[in-house]
Design a protein around this motif. Structure first.
Motif, short mmCIF file in Angstrom:
data_model
loop_
_atom_site.label_atom_id
_atom_site.label_comp_id
_atom_site.label_asym_id
_atom_site.label_seq_id
_atom_site.Cartn_x
_atom_site.Cartn_y
_atom_site.Cartn_z
N ILE A 336 22.98 -15.60 -40.46
CA ILE A 336 24.50 -15.96 -39.78
C ILE A 336 25.66 -15.29 -40.63
CG2 ILE A 336 24.54 -18.36 -41.41
CD1 ILE A 336 26.13 -19.41 -38.52
N ALA A 337 26.73 -14.79 -40.02
CA ALA A 337 27.93 -14.35 -40.71
C ALA A 337 28.86 -15.62 -40.83
CB ALA A 337 28.32 -13.10 -40.20
N PRO A 338 29.63 -15.48 -41.76
CA PRO A 338 30.73 -16.36 -42.19
C PRO A 338 31.81 -16.12 -41.31
CG PRO A 338 30.74 -15.10 -44.22
CD PRO A 338 29.51 -14.50 -43.21
N SER A 339 32.05 -14.94 -40.83
CA SER A 339 33.36 -14.80 -39.86
C SER A 339 32.86 -13.98 -38.71
CB SER A 339 34.15 -14.00 -40.96
OG SER A 339 34.64 -14.71 -41.77
N ALA A 340 33.95 -14.12 -37.78
CA ALA A 340 33.41 -13.09 -36.54
C ALA A 340 34.91 -12.12 -36.42
CB ALA A 340 33.45 -13.90 -35.28
N VAL A 341 35.80 -12.20 -36.68
CA VAL A 341 37.03 -11.46 -36.64
C VAL A 341 37.12 -10.70 -37.90
CG1 VAL A 341 39.47 -11.37 -36.16
CG2 VAL A 341 37.78 -12.77 -34.99
N HIS A 360 13.83 -22.08 -30.75
CA HIS A 360 13.61 -23.38 -30.20
C HIS A 360 14.96 -24.06 -29.58
CE1 HIS A 360 10.04 -23.55 -32.84
NE2 HIS A 360 10.74 -23.22 -33.94
N THR A 361 16.11 -23.41 -30.00
CA THR A 361 17.36 -24.18 -29.56
C THR A 361 17.63 -23.50 -28.05
OG1 THR A 361 18.73 -22.08 -30.28
CG2 THR A 361 18.33 -23.95 -31.86
N ALA A 362 16.88 -22.60 -27.59
CA ALA A 362 17.10 -22.05 -26.19
C ALA A 362 18.68 -21.87 -25.94
CB ALA A 362 16.52 -22.77 -25.24
N VAL A 405 24.62 -24.96 -34.23
CA VAL A 405 23.40 -24.53 -33.54
C VAL A 405 22.25 -23.97 -34.43
CG1 VAL A 405 22.12 -23.30 -31.58
CG2 VAL A 405 24.44 -24.33 -31.18
N GLN A 406 22.84 -23.13 -35.45
CA GLN A 406 21.72 -22.48 -36.34
C GLN A 406 21.35 -23.50 -37.46
OE1 GLN A 406 21.74 -21.39 -39.87
NE2 GLN A 406 20.55 -19.76 -39.72
#
Length: 425
Positions: A336-341, A360-362, A405-406
């Motif tokens: 997972i990354a801490p930022s998206a922008v 498992h989360t689908a 979710v992660q």
């Protein structure tokens, strides 16, 4: 080489990655009717990505995306009306009335290609292009090797006066330089863009893999069909979880008897153990670390797994494993990354490139659909002068969702594979 003049309004969008996340994004941006020039760069050297026979749980966000944006109006889901839990003998030990929608990766992919760049197939007839939808291209055999964004903009603004510069390596070995106003990284859980900005956010093996496969519905016995037909069926035991459900068949067929029974079987393998190394080494002796694609599994490894299925699985699930012709393997990983922008709004991460969920989360397909739909809304605000805040508001929403979710996926995955599931059989 394509160069563009400096502008203050973004028009040129590059999407890195041509699987579901990139296509969701391309279609959503196209539907803004803002005459955007959208280019998808896909590293695979063939015009179409090949179906891996993968089933997909179509969550609310994915369903909403297709209701809103799919102009082919193709039916794409099979309804599962119950969850069943079996014991080792194949008897039902728990039953829950819960409706879920199931589909397949290949049907979603071909519908998205029909809507994005008009690819014709037996899945759907592409819709007519409408006014102001701009230009779209899906460029395969293109690996983005470098992205150089301009220096940071002043706070709360996005400065489009200087382009983002990309270097593309073609399958032929030639290099191309191109420019974009915004670059969207939808290049999957092994994202090179995530690695560029967050080198420590690497995929980490979770200690188990998913064996995956499908069997044509008309090849499954009546005994087994009784627990799989329009049901989401599970079996849990120590170190193993297997689940199965119906998905569309060849060319997206929803016709009973023509559908597929799709299963996912999670098994533990200690990292770099002899069993793990053998498992992830294909017929040609090549070692794989994340996915061993269809047709690559060693015959001796598959035979051993089929024998194992007869020993540890309920007979209905063991039957599916025995009748699978082309299985494949996915290592389960976390990232997972801490930022998206990033780069003051000029580079964006979304979908699996932002956060790699455990299956498992689908939720991975729904994450990609939600990220794309909400990004398109934010981008429209940017076009209307909303500045960087439009994107940072979007970022706050999707990163918060990704973290939740992660975290949940790690929790339920570890309980399944290394703990005691409450409905173990």
């Amino acid at each position: 080489m394509r160069l563009k003049m400096s502008t203050s309004t973004p028009k040129d969008v590059v999407i890195i990655g041509g699987s579901l996340g990139g296509l969701f994004t391309g279609v959503a941006l196209k539907r803004l009717n803002k005459n955007l020039n959208i280019r998808i760069f896909e590293r695979n050297p063939t015009p179409l990505l090949h179906d891996q026979g993968a089933g997909v749980v179509a969550g609310q966000e994915a369903q909403a995306f297709f209701r809103k944006h799919d102009r082919t109006k193709t039916s794409l889901t099979i309804t599962s009306r119950q969850r069943l839990y079996l014991n080792r003998n194949g008897e039902t030990i728990d039953r829950e009335d819960k409706e879920q929608k199931m589909t397949s990766w290949d049907l979603l992919y071909h519908l998205l290609r029909a809507n994005f760049d008009g690819v014709q197939s037996e899945y759907a007839e592409p819709p007519q292009l409408k006014a102001n939808e701009g230009s779209m291209s899906y460029e395969y055999g293109c690996v983005v090797t470098d992205v150089q964004a301009p220096a940071s903009s002043p706070a709360d603004t996005i400065d489009f006066s200087q382009p983002v510069k990309l270097t593309i390596r073609k399958h032929s070995g030639e290099e191309e330089q191109t420019n974009a106003d915004i670059v969207i990284a939808a290049d999957g859980p092994s994202s090179t863009m995530r690695a560029k900005y967050f080198p420590d956010a690497k995929r980490k093996y979770a200690g188990y893999v998913a064996w995956r496969g499908t069997v044509p519905e008309d090849r499954v016995s009546e005994f087994a069909t009784a627990v799989f037909k329009e049901k989401f069926t599970f079996y849990h035991t120590e170190g193993n979880q297997i689940l199965a459900y119906l998905i569309p068949g060849h060319h997206g067929s929803l016709q009973p008897g023509k559908r597929l029974v799709n299963y996912v079987w999670y098994c533990n393998y200690e990292e770099e153990s002899p069993e793990h190394v053998e498992l992830m080494t294909d017929k040609d002796g090549k070692r794989h670390h994340v996915t061993l694609p269809p047709g690559g599994i060693q015959d001796s490894v598959w035979k051993k797994q089929q024998e194992h299925a007869n020993k540890v699985l309920p007979p209905q699930f063991a039957e599916l494993v025995q009748k699978t012709e082309v299985p494949f393997i996915q290592a389960i990983t976390d990232a997972i990354a801490p930022s998206a922008v990033l780069s003051s709004g000029r580079v964006i991460l979304l979908g699996d490139a932002l956060a790699n969920f455990r299956p498992h989360t689908a939720a991975s397909t729904s994450q990609a659909a939600m990220d794309a739909m909400t990004l398109a809304e934010a981008f429209e605000r940017v076009l209307e002068g909303g500045g960087l805040k439009a994107l940072t508001d979007w970022e706050q929403e999707v990163v918060s969702y990704a973290k939740d979710v992660q975290r949940f996926g790690v929790q339920i995955g570890n309980r399944s594979q290394f703990g005691l599931h409450p409905l173990r059989g």
